[in-house]
Structures are given as structure tokens and as C-alpha cells.
Design a protein around this motif. Structure first.
Motif, PDB file in Angstrom:
ATOM      1  N   ASN A 130       5.006 -38.898  14.209  1.00 46.93           N
ATOM      2  CA  ASN A 130       3.973 -38.868  15.246  1.00 46.93           C
ATOM      3  C   ASN A 130       4.587 -39.128  16.618  1.00 46.93           C
ATOM      4  OD1 ASN A 130       1.133 -38.373  15.434  1.00 46.93           O
ATOM      5  ND2 ASN A 130       0.847 -40.488  16.073  1.00 46.93           N
TER       6      ASN A 130
ATOM      7  N   LYS B  92      -2.030 -32.991   9.010  1.00 47.74           N
ATOM      8  CA  LYS B  92      -2.100 -33.202   7.565  1.00 47.74           C
ATOM      9  C   LYS B  92      -3.414 -32.676   7.013  1.00 47.74           C
ATOM     10  CE  LYS B  92      -3.171 -37.269   6.066  1.00 47.74           C
ATOM     11  NZ  LYS B  92      -4.410 -37.005   5.298  1.00 47.74           N
TER      12      LYS B  92
ATOM     13  N   ASP C 110      -2.583 -34.471  16.307  1.00 49.15           N
ATOM     14  CA  ASP C 110      -1.592 -35.447  15.893  1.00 49.15           C
ATOM     15  C   ASP C 110      -1.219 -35.210  14.438  1.00 49.15           C
ATOM     16  OD1 ASP C 110      -3.803 -36.335  14.490  1.00 49.15           O
ATOM     17  OD2 ASP C 110      -4.077 -38.142  15.667  1.00 49.15           O
ATOM     18  N   ILE C 111      -0.378 -36.070  13.887  1.00 47.66           N
ATOM     19  CA  ILE C 111       0.086 -35.897  12.513  1.00 47.66           C
ATOM     20  C   ILE C 111      -1.082 -35.942  11.528  1.00 47.66           C
ATOM     21  CG2 ILE C 111       1.387 -37.011  10.652  1.00 47.66           C
ATOM     22  CD1 ILE C 111       3.144 -35.470  12.462  1.00 47.66           C
ATOM     23  N   GLY C 112      -2.062 -36.813  11.784  1.00 48.40           N
ATOM     24  CA  GLY C 112      -3.219 -36.902  10.896  1.00 48.40           C
ATOM     25  C   GLY C 112      -4.007 -35.606  10.857  1.00 48.40           C
TER      26      GLY C 112
ATOM     27  N   THR D  78       8.561 -31.511  14.436  1.00 49.23           N
ATOM     28  CA  THR D  78       7.854 -32.357  15.400  1.00 49.23           C
ATOM     29  C   THR D  78       8.734 -32.769  16.564  1.00 49.23           C
ATOM     30  OG1 THR D  78       8.392 -34.324  14.049  1.00 49.23           O
ATOM     31  CG2 THR D  78       6.262 -33.272  13.666  1.00 49.23           C
TER      32      THR D  78
ATOM     33  N   TYR E 129       5.470 -41.819   9.168  1.00 52.31           N
ATOM     34  CA  TYR E 129       4.320 -41.397   9.972  1.00 52.31           C
ATOM     35  C   TYR E 129       4.542 -41.747  11.439  1.00 52.31           C
ATOM     36  CZ  TYR E 129      -0.425 -41.134  11.798  1.00 52.31           C
ATOM     37  OH  TYR E 129      -1.522 -40.828  12.559  1.00 52.31           O
TER      38      TYR E 129
ATOM     39  N   ARG F  82       2.857 -34.650  23.877  1.00 54.87           N
ATOM     40  CA  ARG F  82       1.469 -34.194  23.991  1.00 54.87           C
ATOM     41  C   ARG F  82       1.113 -33.962  25.454  1.00 54.87           C
ATOM     42  NH1 ARG F  82       1.464 -37.575  19.595  1.00 54.87           N
ATOM     43  NH2 ARG F  82       0.837 -36.489  17.695  1.00 54.87           N
TER      44      ARG F  82
END
Length: 529
Positions: free
Chosen positions: A75, A324, A319-321, A309, A71, A80
Motif C-alpha cells: 500500500n 483486492k 488502494d490495495i483493499g 505497486t 499490506y 496517489r
């Protein structure tokens, strides 16, 4: 000298409970011995049990550590960019929420960049853009609120549209702007200028953006083990060093990049022909991921995500969260419900090498704004099984506690009266029903005021597929808008009363001839077609 304890005074054996009734007897000593022997024998008989338990525990710890490390790694790969201050006046987000999934629709702008500055676009970032990069491909991805369908619209890079004269000037917009080629927006102002132009032209709120560069594209294809493509004619393109025979071929990342970019030596040489190949390629990728064991192979999945990524630039919120959550929410979308659309265009008369959008493009933007099906298609059946992550929460407000007002926005007489009757039979307090004064709408929209979301969910459950939307002008009364193609009412789990719902006598079906059908390619379509 200190006073001895009872145990030492009685000469207790180590491990013996001296305070137990009858402590210190020979029988107890024998019992302890027998228990000890049984325990020792048990340990010798089942050493594998303890070892396996330790092994499972160790694997869980390793998996947890690796999961956290993965993660953090993924991430950290993503660059960004905060462009919020450069977007100017924005359209109102379509904050409708599906009553079953409890989710809103999502619009994502995907931009392929021809930057050759390595895999990390963030290294070349300017304040609001990406230095040294041009926009090679633009896709608008719309995920429906019910998470049963998706629309992917390809915007030709050679489109001529109105655009803000200066994207860094907050007073400049599409209305007072200039005519400009579409991909110049990215060159002049990066993702911010592209999104600002798109929102100004379409009225669609963009929730997230993703920029992927060339090398990242190649690595993702290689991580998949290659992708199958199909060409009706042989390709021998010197610029991209791509040589393929006619028919199907499995290509690696470098070949795939050449395939989706080549245009001068294939077909009519236009950007529109290239879009057809790109959409067929995306269909092939989706088919490959669906039929392969990608999701069941953590090593292969990680390589793919690491490649994706590592070459990605997104907004601050993606973001990764969040990725998901979005990925889990779309698991129920069938490949036949992912539609690729090429924006309808015609020749731009001042320059025949450029194109302009046809008026029929507005029907696509309208479908996305209203989270509706494309003209000529139907939304998936509401009986489709939802994924476990989108199961509807229980209804918590009794119908008798909810006041409802129904409007008919379909243009079909009697629809509001019928809906009011269906609600009343199940215990809702219907204040009134009336004919709407606005333009025709489609589907059912339930509007609610502050603190009334759960009540709105109960009302929306009566009409499968209904959407709910917050409206600060409303009080405690829930408003129900019945549009064209509204579903028939159903009985809800917490209904009140036992009288059955009557058979519908009014059907507000739209006329297919009212709007032109928009041609779309589905992700399950044969890649050679």
C-alpha cells in the motif's frame, strides 16, 4: 496471630481439595497420585502434540505479521493523485447493479507512461499531472457488473480528437475545445486531462485510473519469470536494442518493453500495428498467470505485486483493499470472455501520420456505457457458476409486497404483456404493462426508488442477468424495462403460488445485421494469430 485456614488446620496436601466430601482420606491421596501419574505419562507419551500445536500457533502469528507487513509495504508503494477537482463536469455514473453479484460495473483508465524518472511517478507529480512524462499507451478496462466478462479498448496515441483547450479551466470542455493529438492530453495535464477528454468524448464515467511507468513494466515481467511472445518476422531494432527470431520467444522485462514499443522496423511501422502486438502480449501475460502457480506462490506473487505497486500512480480511492476486492470479484471471468478491442479508425486527412475515430467506435462506447456485450457478441450464459465472492444474497422481500410496472422497450409486440404475466403468476402485484416511448434498449433493467433496493433485487431475480438501478423519481412501484435479448423468466426461490410459468411465446431477439460486428481478440487466443 492470625487464625489458620481449614486447609492448614487439617494438614491438607498441596493440590488437594480440602473442601471436597471426605477430604484428606488416604483414598483421595492415592487417587491424586494416580491422576498425577496418568497426566505425567500422557505428557511424556505425546510431547509432539504440544510442540506441533505451539508450532502451528507460531506459524499463524508469523503469517499474520508478514501479511500485515506485506499490506503496509504494498500500500505504501503506490503513489496517489487527487484529480477530482480537475475533472470538470462529468457524465452520470452507470450505477446499474447486477442482481446476482450486487456489484456495479467498473471502468478503469490504464495509462502507460514513458517517464524515465525512476520507478516512482509520484516524485515528478505536478498539481494535476506527472511532470516529464508522456502517455505511451492508453487502455480502457470495463468490468461487467455480473463479473463474467471484460472489455479492454486500446486508444491509439496518434488519434486526433476534440479536447478541452485548457484542462485547468473548468469552463473548457470537449464541445468548445480544440482538435488535439490524444497523447498530448497527458503531456499537458496528466491523468486529469486524459480522463476529462475521454469522458467528454464518450459519456463514460471513469471510476479509477492507473499510471504505470517503463521500469515498473520491466520489473513486472521479470517477476513473472518472463513472458512468451510471437513474431511472424525476425526483429532487429537498433532503437530498442531488440533482437528476436521469427516465431515464439520467451522475453525478459527489458526485451518485453522493446517488443511492445517497437514499430518502425516491424510491420507497417504504425501505432496500430504496435497495438496488435500489445494486445497479443497482454493475452500472453493473462495466459501465463492463469496456467502458472503465481497465485499459489506467495513469494512470487509478492514480487510481482511489489513490482507493480512500486511503479504505480492511482486515484485516491484505488488502494490495495479496493484492488483486492476487484481482483476477487473477477475470478470467475474466463479468458475467452476477456476481449481486447482496437478502436476503429481511419486516416486523419490533414495529416496522414495521424488517425481519427470512425463513427462505429460509438457502438463500443455504447456497450460500455450500458454494460452490454460488444456488437456481434453475446454475454456469457447466466448459468455460469459465479465465484464464491459474488454469490447472490438471499431474497428478502415477498413478491406479494411488491408493486410492478412493466414497459416494452424492445420494439417487439407482446413482450411486456408476457413479462407481466410471468410476474403475476409468482405473486407480484402488476399495476400495468405498456409500450415504451424511447429508443430500443437491450436486456432487462429494473429501476427502484428510495428504500426499494431489496424489492428490486427480488424482481430482477425473475429475469437472469437483469440489472438494477436507483431512480430518485420513483416511489414504491418498481419499474421493469424489457429490451431486446431479454431473458426468459424463471421461478424464484421465494415465489408465491404453484402455477407453473407458461412457455414463452414472444422472443425479442436482436437482428445481428442491425449493427456491425466489432472485431475483438480474446485472451485465450493463440498469441501467434
Amino acid at each position: 496471630m492470625s487464625e489458620p485456614t481449614n486447609g492448614s488446620a487439617q494438614g491438607s496436601t498441596p493440590g488437594q481439595d480440602a473442601s471436597a466430601p471426605g477430604g484428606g482420606t488416604p483414598q483421595d491421596d492415592a487417587g491424586v497420585g494416580r491422576r498425577s501419574q496418568r497426566h505425567q505419562g500422557s505428557s511424556h507419551r505425546h510431547p509432539w502434540l504440544r510442540r506441533s500445536l505451539f508450532g502451528v500457533a507460531a506459524l499463524l502469528v508469523v503469517a499474520l505479521v508478514l501479511g500485515i507487513a506485506a499490506y503496509v509495504k504494498l500500500n505504501g508503494n503506490i503513489s496517489r493523485l487527487d484529480i477530482s477537482s480537475a475533472l470538470g463536469d462529468r457524465p452520470e455514473p452507470a450505477a446499474t447493479t447486477d442482481a446476482v453479484t450486487n456489484l456495479a460495473p467498473v471502468n478503469i483508465m490504464v495509462m502507460g507512461s514513458d517517464s524515465r524518472e525512476g520507478t516512482n511517478l509520484g516524485k515528478g507529480q505536478t498539481e494535476y499531472g506527472l511532470e516529464g512524462a508522456r502517455s505511451d499507451t492508453n487502455l480502457v478496462v470495463h468490468l461487467s457488473a455480473d463479473r463474467k466478462s471484460a472489455i479492454v479498448v486500446s486508444i491509439p496515441r496518434d488519434s486526433m480528437t476534440m479536447a478541452p483547450r485548457d484542462c485547468k479551466n473548468p469552463k473548457d470542455n470537449v464541445e468548445n475545445g480544440v482538435m488535439r493529438q490524444w497523447n498530448q492530453n497527458f503531456t499537458l495535464g496528466g491523468p486529469a486531462c486524459t480522463i476529462r477528454t475521454f469522458e467528454g468524448l464518450t459519456g463514460i464515467f471513469v471510476d479509477h485510473f492507473v499510471v504505470i511507468d517503463f521500469r515498473g513494466f520491466q520489473k513486472m515481467v521479470d517477476a513473472l519469470g518472463g513472458v512468451t511472445v510471437c513474431t511472424p518476422d525476425p526483429i532487429n531494432d537498433e532503437d530498442s536494442h531488440l533482437v528476436l527470431p521469427a516465431g515464439k520467444s520467451k522475453v525478459n522485462g527489458k526485451q518485453a518493453l522493446g517488443y511492445v514499443r517497437v514499430r518502425k522496423t516491424v510491420g507497417d511501422g504504425s501505432d496500430l500495428g504496435r497495438i496488435d502486438r500489445q494486445q497479443a502480449f497482454l493475452s500472453s501475460v493473462i495466459q501465463e498467470v492463469t496456467k502458472s502457480s503465481l497465485l499459489l506462490r506467495p513469494d512470487k506473487l509478492f514480487r510481482f505485486l511489489d513490482a507493480a505497486t512500486g511503479s504505480m500512480t492511482t486515484d485516491k480511492g484505488l488502494d490495495i483493499g479496493e484492488m483486492k476486492d476487484i481482483a476477487q470479484s473477477v475470478q470467475a471471468i474466463g479468458t475467452d470472455q476477456i476481449r481486447f478491442v482496437k478502436l476503429p479508425t481511419t486516416v486523419y486527412e490533414p495529416d496522414p501520420n495521424r488517425v481519427q475515430w470512425l463513427p462505429s467506435a460509438e457502438s463500443i462506447w455504447k456497450a460500455i456505457r450500458e454494460d452490454d456485450a460488444l456488437p456481434g457478441t453475446k454475454k456469457p450464459s447466466t448459468t455460469t457458476t459465479a465465484s464464491p465472492t459474488t454469490t447472490a444474497p438471499a431474497l428478502t422481500v415477498a413478491p406479494s409486497e411488491i408493486s410492478v410496472r412493466v414497459t416494452n422497450d424492445s420494439g417487439i409486440a407482446g413482450l411486456a404483456k408476457q413479462a407481466a404475466g410471468d410476474l403475476g403468476i409468482q405473486g407480484f402485484k402488476v399495476e400495468t404493462y405498456l409500450t415504451g416511448t424511447g429508443e430500443k434498449t437491450t436486456g432487462v433493467l429494473v429501476r427502484y426508488g428510495a428504500g426499494q433496493k431489496e424489492a428490486a433485487r427480488t424482481v430482477a431475480a425473475v429475469f437472469p442477468g437483469a440489472k438494477i438501478k436507483s431512480d430518485s423519481t420513483l416511489g414504491s412501484t418498481i419499474e421493469v424495462s424489457m429490451g431486446l435479448d431479454s431473458p426468459d423468466a424463471v421461478e424464484i426461490p421465494n415465489r408465491e403460488g404453484t402455477e407453473p410459468l407458461p412457455k414463452p411465446s414472444v422472443t425479442a431477439t436482436s437482428n445481428p445485421t442491425d449493427t456491425a460486428t466489432i472485431a475483438a481478440r480474446t485472451a485465450d487466443q493463440d498469441i501467434c494469430s
